[in-house]
Design an enzyme around this catalytic site. Structure first.
Site, PDB file in Angstrom:
ATOM      1  N   ASP A   1     -35.978 -13.674  -3.932  1.00  0.00           N
ATOM      2  CA  ASP A   1     -35.463 -13.314  -2.617  1.00  0.00           C
ATOM      3  C   ASP A   1     -35.549 -14.530  -1.712  1.00  0.00           C
ATOM      4  OD1 ASP A   1     -34.657 -10.674  -2.889  1.00  0.00           O
ATOM      5  OD2 ASP A   1     -36.746 -10.018  -2.908  1.00  0.00           O
TER       6      ASP A   1
ATOM      7  N   PHE B   1     -32.323  -7.567  23.930  1.00  0.00           N
ATOM      8  CA  PHE B   1     -31.273  -7.497  22.901  1.00  0.00           C
ATOM      9  C   PHE B   1     -30.960  -6.041  22.601  1.00  0.00           C
ATOM     10  CE2 PHE B   1     -29.887  -7.112  18.518  1.00  0.00           C
ATOM     11  CZ  PHE B   1     -28.911  -8.098  18.432  1.00  0.00           C
TER      12      PHE B   1
ATOM     13  N   ARG C   1     -25.259  -6.982  21.394  1.00  0.00           N
ATOM     14  CA  ARG C   1     -25.589  -8.053  20.472  1.00  0.00           C
ATOM     15  C   ARG C   1     -25.871  -9.362  21.201  1.00  0.00           C
ATOM     16  NH1 ARG C   1     -20.777  -8.335  17.120  1.00  0.00           N
ATOM     17  NH2 ARG C   1     -21.816  -9.821  15.794  1.00  0.00           N
ATOM     18  N   MET C   2     -26.513  -9.244  22.345  1.00  0.00           N
ATOM     19  CA  MET C   2     -26.970 -10.464  23.022  1.00  0.00           C
ATOM     20  C   MET C   2     -28.154 -10.114  23.910  1.00  0.00           C
ATOM     21  SD  MET C   2     -23.785 -10.910  25.610  1.00  0.00           S
ATOM     22  CE  MET C   2     -23.392  -9.697  26.840  1.00  0.00           C
ATOM     23  N   SER C   3     -28.859 -11.152  24.375  1.00  0.00           N
ATOM     24  CA  SER C   3     -29.970 -10.938  25.294  1.00  0.00           C
ATOM     25  C   SER C   3     -29.940 -12.047  26.330  1.00  0.00           C
ATOM     26  CB  SER C   3     -31.299 -10.951  24.523  1.00  0.00           C
ATOM     27  OG  SER C   3     -31.491 -12.232  23.936  1.00  0.00           O
TER      28      SER C   3
ATOM     29  N   LYS D   1     -27.552 -15.254  25.611  1.00  0.00           N
ATOM     30  CA  LYS D   1     -27.417 -15.922  24.311  1.00  0.00           C
ATOM     31  C   LYS D   1     -27.126 -14.846  23.261  1.00  0.00           C
ATOM     32  CE  LYS D   1     -32.490 -16.123  23.426  1.00  0.00           C
ATOM     33  NZ  LYS D   1     -32.847 -14.943  22.829  1.00  0.00           N
TER      34      LYS D   1
ATOM     35  N   ASP E   1     -35.732  -1.500  -4.434  1.00  0.00           N
ATOM     36  CA  ASP E   1     -35.885  -2.511  -5.486  1.00  0.00           C
ATOM     37  C   ASP E   1     -36.299  -1.871  -6.811  1.00  0.00           C
ATOM     38  OD1 ASP E   1     -35.293  -4.813  -4.079  1.00  0.00           O
ATOM     39  OD2 ASP E   1     -37.333  -5.000  -3.291  1.00  0.00           O
TER      40      ASP E   1
END
Lengths: 682, 576
Positions: free
Chosen positions: A307, A377, A382-384, A395, A522
């Site tokens: 991973d 956020f 989708r920003m803060s 951003k 998994d």
């Protein structure tokens, strides 16, 4: 790297283990135990025969009693030395099992009857499906899955790691292990194991070797050794008629001495010790292998699935550069980015604050008095960012910020797209910063590849192992990180199904696959992989699906596991080769000695110049016995393994153990012969 | 040792090197059913044989069926040959009017020819009718060789195939080995031999009057046709008792060269076939190289020992250095037409491969010179070896090498991608075990049985032990050559050596077939840097080491009381 935890500092010659092993060596003389090891069983039968004849000769005052006594004694010692080696290997596991047993106290469990009613029952009475309540300070009575609550748990009894871990319901951190202790808060857990079959019970059985079964390769090797033993029995038994024909009949002592020297006692005596020690070495690395088979498979692995996050990279993206648009200064961008991140507690956010400080000396400011409003956020925007003093700094992802700028009446220049694109192509994550309608630039967030990974992957490649990086990133990012880390292949935007398909594809081509995993999703892949290492922090499902559990939950350890598997096989092969190669010298010691009286010309074959026939035979037998003890440390520690290609490894090991195996006994037997002479033993 | 001698030995090895890829590639085509230039001629013949015998050529056999077919075919062939010998007195083509062969000898001979051994406890020219020679012995020379090739091909298929249950069809392999490989060689070769002076007729024996006025009977017969297959099929059973030392079997240095080449040709070619069918030519060559090294070592030792001659003669004043008009060395037991180098080479080659044809007399060699043929036999005929038998024999050693040393690369052992596990090791050890068991047990019993065993010995002391040991080694290795000096035509030796030959053949065939069956089912692991290399000089060295060590460890005690002690005794002035 491995944390040695509670298994630490158990030296090879720990006096308590040695003492117990000496006792064990005698206990193992039971014929039924010995019969499992055909080579050493033959030695034991030989020892019994010579003892019997010795007693007869002593009563009848016949024969060379001193010589006969010494041969008999050394034959018994040969058996004892082999038993000692096995007992030593087992002893280390047993000592550890004792430590584990202390954790398996007779805990009292709070079995939940209804919403807030519970009864106290002994842990041994818990059945699968029962629900228990465990509060701060209590020992978790059985393996379970948390159904509600969150607690910090001390798992040092199992892992040796003293720092507590957080366990909570839902997600991949919901499994708790019986014998560990809740330090704070409380949990309710559903019991997932029947009494006597808990993880701790299995662990004790494993380290103790109680369930140890011979692995496929060990079985094959045993057949080879048994076959060789029979060949030598034939060679020695038929030698007597030839000797009679030649007018030189031999005594039982000499014939059995020859037989024991020829049969592969070195590897026969050390074989099971090597296997046990291999498992033990894994345990030293805090890895529990559920079967010896999986340790062997580890040596054979072709493909390692790793991973990305946590294994190849440090796990968190970090800001590494500020890329301003033209007309904006570095400092301006850094300042804005830092302001937008001051309240951002994510690792990415913190890394921006740190970078701004490092590059431009901008210190973190307390904005509480500046009438600042932090915008956290959200998945929706989708920003803060932050609103302060007429500024609205944001951003976020390029599209989100683009929409924000447009909404404020600004436009994003094409230069911005170019920067974003360049960063993404290099494997980084672009984080665009804007102030109201004005885009300022981009913060370059980067996955940081762990320090030594590149060399390790190169070493793996030299061993013929292909590494595949598994990541949820898009192919472009994945390709860049793969190139930087030096992995051979990568699987981007991977779903559990993709992972499973990859494993099956590799296996269809005959390749063996190893992987690590911790989540419930998994589990199918862990079960499918030839070596599936579950993280101890993972879910119960993952732990049950894999064939190894890493108590340190360190995915990088897969590499060490492969090396330990290889080391185990190499040790076995090297000692087999050594053992067989030894026979050449023994022939040159014993055959001339046997027939010197009848054919004095055979003295020409006494290339070692051994003093007398008796001394020659005795020296060979002593060498044969002592070499077992001398190789115990090698068998337990394993032969040093340096990752290189097969051709180089073979050349090196053949030289040391093949050629060395031919030469060493010539020297050893000669030295013993001299000592035997000095001591007037024969 | 002379430059000329070494030159001839070098020429021989080069000729083998040249013939290997030619025959190897041809056999690959034959057994993978690719087109060959003989197809227009042989194709119809093949189809005709299948139609008559009712064989379905497309039906594939599992290893067990394959083994049963081999056993059935060999068993029936053996019975027929036994009957033919017993009844030859009443059958035609018997101008010398030989009577039926005695039961024990007939059993021994039937076992001998059905197992490709060609141990001869009889003298051909005074025992066997022309019918027995041609329909019995020559026929067996073909089919026992073809059986060996078929088994080798089946074993190669097992190694090469992936996840298949079957190894091919024995009848098809048998027929194709006979028609495509053995017959063309035999026809061309026989014509060549005739051109060199080998006889080929059905006439009664000639009687000649010698210069001294004595009468000499000169044996005749269909020699050339039998001689060629005797060599190429590694059969080795001579038409005449003197075998390839007889001028009607081996008249010129050229025939001598071709006969030696014939012994190795098919076996050497099969290493190439192994390489090309498994897709690893270099592996085939690595095995070839191991065989060549062992062969060269044998030749060197024998040549050295014989060229140095007998120290006792030197001490007595005899000049044993080579010079004009003198070959030097130990010429006893050598054919004057060929000399020491060619006899040393022939002896090594014929005992490396399980041929057993001889052009010299081992019994008269120096102890070390005689040790080499004996040790060669005891390596169980894997130095090129018998046709087919050498290949499936060496595969056993390859598997053992890979298993013992393979672990040292840190992987569970694999051979060309196939995992070597308990079953393969079991089969490999079984072959090693049975081989040593049968030789050592019978030799041990014979060496302490004055009534039946030691009474046949002509020379006392260690030399006598060598003679017995050689007889059983030759039987088990399906070689058929005799050390000489042992009267083996007794009920005891005929029976026990007969049994030894049967064990040495079929216990060496069944385990490798079983192994191939198991390998065939496996899924190969693709090669990587971590794969055990079976194509390198290092592997060649390893294989040589394993063959020598396994052989030496098993037989060293016995050899030390035979030729080895005899050598030291000769050095100190005693001979036997």
């Amino acid at each position: 790297m491995a944390t040695y935890g509670h298994t630490q500092a158990r030296s090879l010659w720990d006096p308590t283990i040695v003492r117990k092993a000496i006792a064990g060596a005698f206990l193992k003389l039971r014929p039924r135990t010995m019969a499992k090891n055909p080579v050493m069983f033959v030695v034991e039968v030989g020892s019994v025969l010579t003892t019997w004849r010795l007693v007869q000769d002593a009563i009848g005052s016949r024969g060379d009693l001193l010589f006969e006594l010494q041969i008999t004694a050394w034959l018994w010692l040969t058996v004892l030395f082999a038993n000692f080696a096995e007992a030593m290997a087992e002893g280390r596991g047993k000592a550890q099992a004792d430590t584990l047993r202390q954790a398996r106290t007779d805990a009292i469990a709070n079995r939940v009857l209804a919403e807030d009613r519970f009864e106290q029952v002994p842990a041994a009475n818990l059945r699968k499906g029962d629900v228990v309540l465990v509060r701060a300070g209590e020992v978790i009575p059985a393996d379970g899955e948390i159904i509600s609550g969150v607690a910090s748990v001390d798992e040092s009894a199992i892992t040796g790691e003293s720092a507590p871990v957080i366990r909570e319901s839902g997600g991949d951190r919901s499994a708790v292990t019986g014998g560990t202790r809740v330090l704070s808060d409380w949990i309710r857990a559903r019991v997932t194991s029947e009494p006597g079959h808990t993880f701790l019970d299995r662990m004790i059985a494993l380290v103790e070797g109680a369930e140890r079964q011979k692995t496929p390769n060990e079985i094959a090797l045993n057949i080879l050794l048994a076959g060789l033993t029979i060949v030598f029995v034939i060679a020695v038994v038929t030698l007597q008629p030839f000797a009679i024909y030649s007018g030189a009949p031999q005594t039982l002592f000499v014939l059995i001495a020859l037989l024991v020297c020829l049969i592969p006692t070195t590897i026969g005596g050390l074989l099971s010790a090597i296997g046990i020690a291999g498992m033990d070495r894994l345990i030293q690395h805090n890895v529990l292998a559920m079967s010896g088979r999986s340790v062997e498979a580890a040596g054979d692995v072709h493909t390692l699935l790793l991973d990305k996050t946590g294994t190849i990279t440090l796990g968190n993206r970090q800001a590494t550069a500020f890329v301003p648009l033209s007309g904006v200064t570095d400092v301006e961008l850094a300042d804005a980015a830092q302001l937008a991140s001051l309240a951002d507690e994510t690792p990415e956010g913190r890394s921006i604050v740190v970078l701004a400080k490092e590059r431009h000396g901008l210190r973190g400011r307390d904005l509480a008095d500046k009438d600042a409003t932090f915008i956290p956020f959200s998945a929706h925007t989708r920003m803060s960012g932050v609103d302060l003093a007429g500024r609205a700094i944001r951003k976020g992802a390029a599209e989100a910020i683009g929409a924000y700028v447009a909404a404020n009446g600004g436009t994003a220049p094409s230069e911005l797209d170019a920067i974003v694109d360049r960063i993404a192509r290099a494997g980084g994550t672009p984080l665009v910063v804007a102030d109201g309608s004005r885009p300022l630039g981009v913060v370059h967030l980067k996955d940081v590849v762990k320090g030594s990974m590149r060399q390790r992957f190169a070493a793996l490649r030299a061993m013929g192992i292909t590494t595949v990086m598994i990541t949820g990133d898009n192919p472009r990012t994945a390709a860049a990180i793969a190139a930087e880390a030096g992995v051979d292949e990568f699987l981007a935007e991977a779903t559990p199904e993709d992972k499973m398909a990859l494993i099956k594809r590799e296996q269809a081509d005959g390749r063996l696959v190893a992987m690590t995993g911790d989540g419930t999703n998994d589990a199918p892949a862990l079960a499918q992989a030839d070596v599936g290492v579950a993280m101890n922090t993972g879910t119960q499902a993952a732990k049950e699906a894999g064939n190894m559990v890493d108590l340190d939950s360190n995915p990088t350890k897969l590499i060490e596991i492969v090396e330990i598997g290889k080391q185990l096989l190499i040790t076995r092969g090297a000692l087999t080769t050594f053992s067989i190669a030894n026979d050449v010298a023994k022939y040159f010691a014993i055959i001339p000695a046997m027939f010197l009286a009848t054919y004095p010309v055979l003295g020409a074959m006494n290339v070692m110049g051994l003093r007398t026939p008796q001394s020659a035979i005795l020296s060979a037998v002593i060498f044969n016995a002592i070499v077992i003890v001398a190789l115990v440390p090698l068998a337990l520690r394993g032969i040093r393994y340096r990752p290189t290609g097969a051709a180089a490894l073979l050349r090196r090991n053949l030289l040391i153990y093949g050629l060395g195996g031919i030469v060493a006994p010539f020297v050893g037997i000669k030295i013993i012969d001299v000592l035997v002479g000095v001591l007037h033993l024969a | 040792m002379t430059t000329n001698g070494w030159l001839q030995i070098a020429c021989f090895l080069l000729a083998i090197l040249a013939v290997t890829p030619l025959l190897g590639a041809y056999m690959t085509r034959v057994f993978t059913r690719q087109h060959t230039w003989l197809d227009p001629l042989l194709g119809p013949t093949e189809r005709f044989i299948y139609r008559v015998t009712g064989v379905d050529g497309r039906r594939e056999m599992r290893w067990t069926e394959y083994a049963v077919a081999v056993l059935l075919f060999s068993g029936v062939s053996m019975l027929v040959l036994y009957a033919l010998q017993r009844l030859q007195g009443v059958l035609p083509w018997n101008p010398q009017r030989f009577g039926g062969v005695a039961p024990a000898l007939a059993f021994n001979t039937a076992a001998s020819f059905a197992t490709n051994t060609n141990w001869q406890a009889y003298a051909g020219e005074s025992t066997m009718s022309y019918l027995t020679q041609m329909a019995g012995l020559a026929y067996q020379n073909f089919v026992s060789a073809a059986t060996g090739i078929a088994v080798a091909i089946a074993v190669i298929r097992g190694i090469a195939q992936r996840e298949r249950e079957t190894l091919g069809n024995f009848w098809v392999d048998l027929v194709r080995a006979t028609l495509w490989v053995l017959l063309p060689i035999a026809i061309v070769g026989a014509l060549f031999l005739v051109s060199q002076g080998v006889v080929q007729n059905l006439r009664p024996y000639d009687t000649a009057r010698t210069v001294e006025g004595a009468t000499q009977v000169i044996a005749q017969g269909p020699v050339a046709s039998q001689e060629i297959i005797k060599q190429f099929g590694t059969n080795g059973g001579g038409f005449f008792n003197a075998n390839s030392a007889h001028p009607f079997e081996n008249p010129t240095p050229l025939t001598n060269f071709v006969e030696m080449l014939g012994i190795f040709a098919i076996s050497a070619g099969l290493t190439y076939t192994l390489g090309s069918m498994t897709g690893s030519r270099r592996h085939g060559w690595a095995i070839w190289a191991a065989m060549a090294v062992l062969c060269l070592a044998g030749v060197t030792v024998t040549y050295w020992a014989e060229a140095h001659g007998n120290p006792l003669l030197s001490a007595a004043g005899a000049d044993q250095t080579p010079g004009i008009g003198s070959s030097g060395g130990n010429m006893e037991g050598k054919e004057v037409r060929f000399g020491i180098a060619n006899t040393a080479l022939f002896s090594t080659v014929t005992t490396d491969a399980s041929c057993g044809a001889i052009n010299g007399w081992f019994d008269s060699f120096t102890p070390v010179g005689g040790l080499v043929p004996l040790a060669n036999l005891q390596l169980s005929e894997v130095v090129f070896g018998g046709v087919g038998a050498g290949l499936y024999g060496v595969v056993v050693y390859v598997v053992l090498s890979v298993f013992i040393a393979g672990l040292m690369v840190g992987r569970t052992p694999e051979y060309l991608g196939k995992k070597i596990q308990a079953f393969e090791v079991q089969m490999a050890m079984l072959t090693v075990l049975v081989f040593s068991l049968v030789i050592l047990t019978f030799t041990a019993v014979a060496s302490v049985s004055p009534g039946v065993g030691t009474s046949s010995i002509l020379n006392p002391g260690p030399h006598g032990l060598s003679e017995i040991l050689y007889a059983y080694s030759s039987g088990a290795a399906n070689n058929g050559s005799a050390f000489g000096g042992l009267n083996a035509n007794t009920p005891w030796y005929n029976t026990t050596i007969g049994l030894t030959m049967l064990v040495g053949r079929f216990f060496m065939i069944i385990p490798p077939l079983a192994m191939a069956g198991s390998l065939s089912r496996k899924k190969p692991v693709p090669p990587s840097l971590g794969t055990f290399p079976v194509t390198t000089p290092l592997f060649t060295a390893l294989l040589v080491g394993v063959i020598v060590i396994v052989g030496a460890l098993t037989f060293f005690p016995a050899l030390s009381l035979g030729p080895i002690v005899e050598h030291f005794l000769m050095q100190s002035g005693r001979v036997f």
